[in-house]
Design a protein around this motif. Structure first.
Motif, PDB file in Angstrom:
ATOM      1  N   ARG A  63      -6.866  -5.581   2.173  1.00 45.32           N
ATOM      2  CA  ARG A  63      -5.427  -5.772   1.960  1.00 45.32           C
ATOM      3  C   ARG A  63      -4.721  -5.912   3.312  1.00 45.32           C
ATOM      4  NH1 ARG A  63      -0.104  -6.603   1.232  1.00 45.32           N
ATOM      5  NH2 ARG A  63       0.348  -6.627  -0.980  1.00 45.32           N
ATOM      6  N   GLU A 108      -0.880  -2.999  -6.599  1.00 43.73           N
ATOM      7  CA  GLU A 108      -0.638  -4.364  -7.123  1.00 43.73           C
ATOM      8  C   GLU A 108       0.055  -4.253  -8.478  1.00 43.73           C
ATOM      9  OE1 GLU A 108      -3.864  -7.192  -6.896  1.00 43.73           O
ATOM     10  OE2 GLU A 108      -3.437  -7.256  -4.753  1.00 43.73           O
ATOM     11  N   MET A 154      -4.631  -8.867  -2.365  1.00 46.54           N
ATOM     12  CA  MET A 154      -5.849  -8.139  -2.024  1.00 46.54           C
ATOM     13  C   MET A 154      -7.044  -9.039  -2.295  1.00 46.54           C
ATOM     14  SD  MET A 154      -7.287  -4.689  -3.919  1.00 46.54           S
ATOM     15  CE  MET A 154      -7.082  -5.182  -5.633  1.00 46.54           C
ATOM     16  N   ILE A 156      -4.111   0.784  -2.080  1.00 48.30           N
ATOM     17  CA  ILE A 156      -3.499  -0.516  -2.354  1.00 48.30           C
ATOM     18  C   ILE A 156      -2.721  -0.438  -3.679  1.00 48.30           C
ATOM     19  CG2 ILE A 156      -3.994  -2.968  -2.771  1.00 48.30           C
ATOM     20  CD1 ILE A 156      -6.668  -2.467  -1.151  1.00 48.30           C
ATOM     21  N   VAL A 167       0.861  -1.181   0.000  1.00 44.42           N
ATOM     22  CA  VAL A 167       0.000   0.000   0.000  1.00 44.42           C
ATOM     23  C   VAL A 167       0.894   1.226   0.000  1.00 44.42           C
ATOM     24  CG1 VAL A 167      -1.800  -1.188   1.371  1.00 44.42           C
ATOM     25  CG2 VAL A 167      -0.232   0.413   2.498  1.00 44.42           C
TER      26      VAL A 167
END
Lengths: 134, 134, 134
Positions: free
Chosen positions: C128, B100, C2, B98, B35
């Motif tokens: 998350r 990814e 997540m 978040i 994050v």
């Protein structure tokens, strides 16, 4: 890993500077680089970051919140503190502060405030480091 | 590990889309999975996440906040920006997003907004990754 | 890493208790010690932490928010949901909750609430973990 700290509030609405308490917890936890999550476990209180130099700032916040969310407004919650719950969600249950070299990274005028909306009471703050600790 | 980024605001109340700036910082920091904490170090500004497609959304937010927290309301803070401090705590000092595959995970319509409540000024955003970085 | 979870809302303004959903996700993710970020990817919804014992608390929040941010107020955003966007930023896009021994650390009366401000709709929550996971 989470530290629990106590604090006392003195009025129905009260802003308590918790910056020193959080900095001391960061030292005790041994957090050097990362962030610290400062979490308020109460539903009629909050945590916020705002100016600490002029005490009139938090005084103005208190009066303004009473105008925006009046104590009496035909609420259904029977305990008489519905306004305090609403203020709690407006200001939020936690703040996240960056830590570098073991020190809280705050702007020049920023302090961490515990926000009491239905005091006076004994309250708690929960402090959780994120990052490598010894 | 924290990146400091500058930005300029153009009006007393101003919403500046900081999504690109934050995404670029995440790339520069090498954060792939985790994050990112986006922290505003000012006491008359905030960070929020809201719609970016229609510029009228942030325009409506600005006008509404002026109605909810008027600029003049018998405040005690002498600098004339008490309203800006209150708005800052209502919207919050940071957002957590978040990440990814190196990319910010935001909803279809979401953008990260720097919220100026007492500009125009030169301002800063502090950006801190949490998660394995190279 | 997540997890994406679906939930349904039933009214234009609706508060859905997401505590169980988040706790189940923490278990599935195998997070034992750390924090969990609960992120709402919508621009007319929010996440907050507040009382879960008396359903009148969220009912009072809903009515109060409609008074503070009226549905009709000369907004420019053409979709008729400008008020929902403003409420979303007032309550915030995410909450961060401490986890110990695999359990969410919440105060006695606290629940995690998904806040619908422009429903009813199918919505999502993104979850998350931060901390050592298996």
């Amino acid at each position: 890993m989470m530290l629990k700290r106590k604090l006392s509030t003195s009025n129905r609405t009260d802003f308590v500077d918790a910056t020193g308490l959080v900095q001391a917890a960061v030292r005790e936890l041994g957090l050097n680089e990362g962030v610290v999550v400062v979490f308020n476990p109460h539903t009629t209180a909050a945590v916020t970051i705002n100016e600490g130099a002029d005490p009139d700032v938090v005084r103005d916040m208190s009066v303004s919140l009473d105008r925006i969310v009046p104590w009496q407004a035909g609420y259904h919650h029977a305990e008489g503190n519905a306004a305090a719950h609403i203020k709690a969600s407006m200001f939020g249950s936690s703040v996240t502060v960056i830590v570098e070299g073991g020190s809280l990274q705050l702007g020049t005028w920023q302090k961490i405030w515990f926000c009491e909306f239905d005091g006076p009471r004994q309250r708690h703050l929960w402090i959780r480091p994120l990052g490598p600790t010894p």
